[in-house]
Design a protein around this motif. Sequence first.
Motif, PDB file in Angstrom:
ATOM      1  N   ILE A 227     -15.145 -15.882  17.956  1.00 58.23           N
ATOM      2  CA  ILE A 227     -14.895 -16.028  19.342  1.00 58.23           C
ATOM      3  C   ILE A 227     -15.969 -15.944  20.304  1.00 58.23           C
ATOM      4  N   ASP A 228     -16.880 -15.251  19.658  1.00 56.50           N
ATOM      5  CA  ASP A 228     -18.491 -15.095  20.262  1.00 56.50           C
ATOM      6  C   ASP A 228     -19.300 -16.164  20.408  1.00 56.50           C
ATOM      7  N   LYS A 229     -18.722 -17.365  19.526  1.00 55.78           N
ATOM      8  CA  LYS A 229     -19.521 -18.425  19.096  1.00 55.78           C
ATOM      9  C   LYS A 229     -20.495 -18.224  18.352  1.00 55.78           C
ATOM     10  N   GLU A 230     -20.506 -17.358  17.656  1.00 51.82           N
ATOM     11  CA  GLU A 230     -21.444 -17.168  16.514  1.00 51.82           C
ATOM     12  C   GLU A 230     -20.802 -17.763  15.111  1.00 51.82           C
ATOM     13  N   LEU A 231     -21.751 -18.454  14.369  1.00 48.12           N
ATOM     14  CA  LEU A 231     -21.701 -19.109  13.419  1.00 48.12           C
ATOM     15  C   LEU A 231     -21.768 -18.270  12.024  1.00 48.12           C
ATOM     16  N   VAL A 232     -20.782 -17.675  11.308  1.00 44.75           N
ATOM     17  CA  VAL A 232     -20.850 -17.062  10.087  1.00 44.75           C
ATOM     18  C   VAL A 232     -20.535 -17.863   8.954  1.00 44.75           C
ATOM     19  N   THR A 233     -21.324 -17.633   7.864  1.00 48.78           N
ATOM     20  CA  THR A 233     -21.566 -18.396   6.503  1.00 48.78           C
ATOM     21  C   THR A 233     -20.987 -17.286   5.612  1.00 48.78           C
ATOM     22  N   VAL A 234     -19.851 -17.492   5.120  1.00 48.51           N
ATOM     23  CA  VAL A 234     -19.044 -16.670   4.015  1.00 48.51           C
ATOM     24  C   VAL A 234     -19.116 -17.298   2.800  1.00 48.51           C
ATOM     25  N   PRO A 235     -19.500 -16.556   1.802  1.00 48.08           N
ATOM     26  CA  PRO A 235     -19.599 -17.033   0.418  1.00 48.08           C
ATOM     27  C   PRO A 235     -18.037 -17.457  -0.146  1.00 48.08           C
ATOM     28  N   ASN A 236     -17.766 -18.527  -0.711  1.00 45.00           N
ATOM     29  CA  ASN A 236     -16.387 -18.794  -1.231  1.00 45.00           C
ATOM     30  C   ASN A 236     -16.070 -17.597  -2.100  1.00 45.00           C
ATOM     31  N   SER A 237     -16.739 -17.008  -2.892  1.00 49.06           N
ATOM     32  CA  SER A 237     -16.177 -16.118  -3.665  1.00 49.06           C
ATOM     33  C   SER A 237     -15.683 -14.669  -3.073  1.00 49.06           C
ATOM     34  N   ARG A 238     -15.817 -14.582  -1.716  1.00 51.63           N
ATOM     35  CA  ARG A 238     -15.274 -13.611  -1.158  1.00 51.63           C
ATOM     36  C   ARG A 238     -13.859 -13.818  -0.827  1.00 51.63           C
ATOM     37  N   PHE A 239     -13.531 -14.887  -0.657  1.00 55.32           N
ATOM     38  CA  PHE A 239     -11.998 -15.289  -0.331  1.00 55.32           C
ATOM     39  C   PHE A 239     -11.000 -14.982  -1.641  1.00 55.32           C
ATOM     40  N   ALA A 240     -11.635 -14.793  -2.999  1.00 50.84           N
ATOM     41  CA  ALA A 240     -10.888 -14.705  -3.951  1.00 50.84           C
ATOM     42  C   ALA A 240     -10.489 -13.302  -4.210  1.00 50.84           C
ATOM     43  N   ASP A 241     -11.362 -12.323  -3.576  1.00 52.36           N
ATOM     44  CA  ASP A 241     -10.991 -10.583  -4.118  1.00 52.36           C
ATOM     45  C   ASP A 241     -10.882 -10.048  -2.822  1.00 52.36           C
ATOM     46  N   ARG A 242     -10.698 -10.656  -1.546  1.00 51.45           N
ATOM     47  CA  ARG A 242     -10.528  -9.921  -0.430  1.00 51.45           C
ATOM     48  C   ARG A 242      -9.128 -10.570   0.259  1.00 51.45           C
ATOM     49  N   GLU A 243      -8.555  -9.730   1.386  1.00 57.00           N
ATOM     50  CA  GLU A 243      -7.364 -10.043   2.094  1.00 57.00           C
ATOM     51  C   GLU A 243      -7.785 -11.105   2.864  1.00 57.00           C
ATOM     52  N   LEU A 244      -7.102 -12.168   3.193  1.00 56.42           N
ATOM     53  CA  LEU A 244      -7.341 -13.213   4.108  1.00 56.42           C
ATOM     54  C   LEU A 244      -5.993 -13.379   4.977  1.00 56.42           C
ATOM     55  N   ILE A 245      -6.258 -13.490   6.148  1.00 57.71           N
ATOM     56  CA  ILE A 245      -5.344 -13.682   7.086  1.00 57.71           C
ATOM     57  C   ILE A 245      -5.309 -15.053   7.962  1.00 57.71           C
TER      58      ILE A 245
END
Length: 352
Positions: A227-245
């Motif tokens: 929302i603050d227009k910051e660009l966050v780079t998230v490793p794809n492996s993080r989506f496999a073992d964390r809750e995603l909404i």
Amino acid sequence: MVFIREIDAAQVAKSVMILFAVLMFRNIIANIIIKALKKLSGKYNLKNIVLVLDSIEKPLVNFFTYTGLYFALIILPFNADINIFLNRVYRTFVIITITQGLLKIISAYAEELNNQYLNKEEKTERTQMSKTVFPLLAKLIKAIIIIIAVAAIAVEFNFEQLSSILAGLGIGGAALALASQDLIKNFFGGFVILADKSFSVGDWIKVDSFEGTVEELGLRSTKIRTIDKELVTVPNSRFADRELINFSARANRRVNFTVGAVYGTSSESLKAAISKIKEMLDQNPMVKNDSALVKLDKFGASSLDIVVQYLTTTDYTEFMAIKNDINFKIIDIFNEEKISFAFPSMSVYMEK
């Protein structure tokens, strides 16, 4: 070892003239060829060919440069070893030029296909997935082309040496595998996202403490614009073992809040206000049908609490605009019924 045999001024002059002519006319020749092919493609209504021609214009100029330099050098009386080396270098530059052209063509087609889906008004599941798959597939094809080009160049400069290098790499394979564990996890994490259809480019998601719009899904990571227009780079492996909404996956967004009226407000005024708020929500075209709920919920510590619930659009900007409009209308209804908004307060009684 003698690298060059006897050379005369005529050979040098001829070499310089070839090089000068190529540098002077390479752009002109490339433009003539591109324009002729575009005219031919327009005659036969080959629209996709135009995109290819626009992509290969610069590689074509580079090809003429390398070819001119090659012919300028082979005129000179170098020995056989140098000529063999020049042939290998020229073929290497041809491979690089072809690779450059293919990469540009893939980028152009990926962008064109992505723009076609972005311009579509309806947001179907196929459209959303296509916006995600095209950039990822383009990157994968580019990686394959680069690997093939590197292998072809290695073959040009002695295949036996390449075999020795690969054998040497095999010795350190275990160390390489350990070092690239995270890279492999992220790589396969991207394909898991596509297979599960967890989210697509353009979706509003939340993972860990990061929340925002998915801008790009890559082979290694996913880029999220907050929302603050910051660009966050998230490793794809993080989506496999964390809750995603995935907020975009829901059909509607629920609004739920409490409005407090001061004690001393008559039941008639409360009933009228509740009825008007309910009617206002039912008539609002941006509120889902039969989703509005307005009731006297409880007797609070310092207020008569009226609960207000309704469902509306999931787009964040529209969502906030709708909430803003409805909240002002609730203020107007309270003013019409001469009801005061309650705020936390405490009554103190003192005995003499």
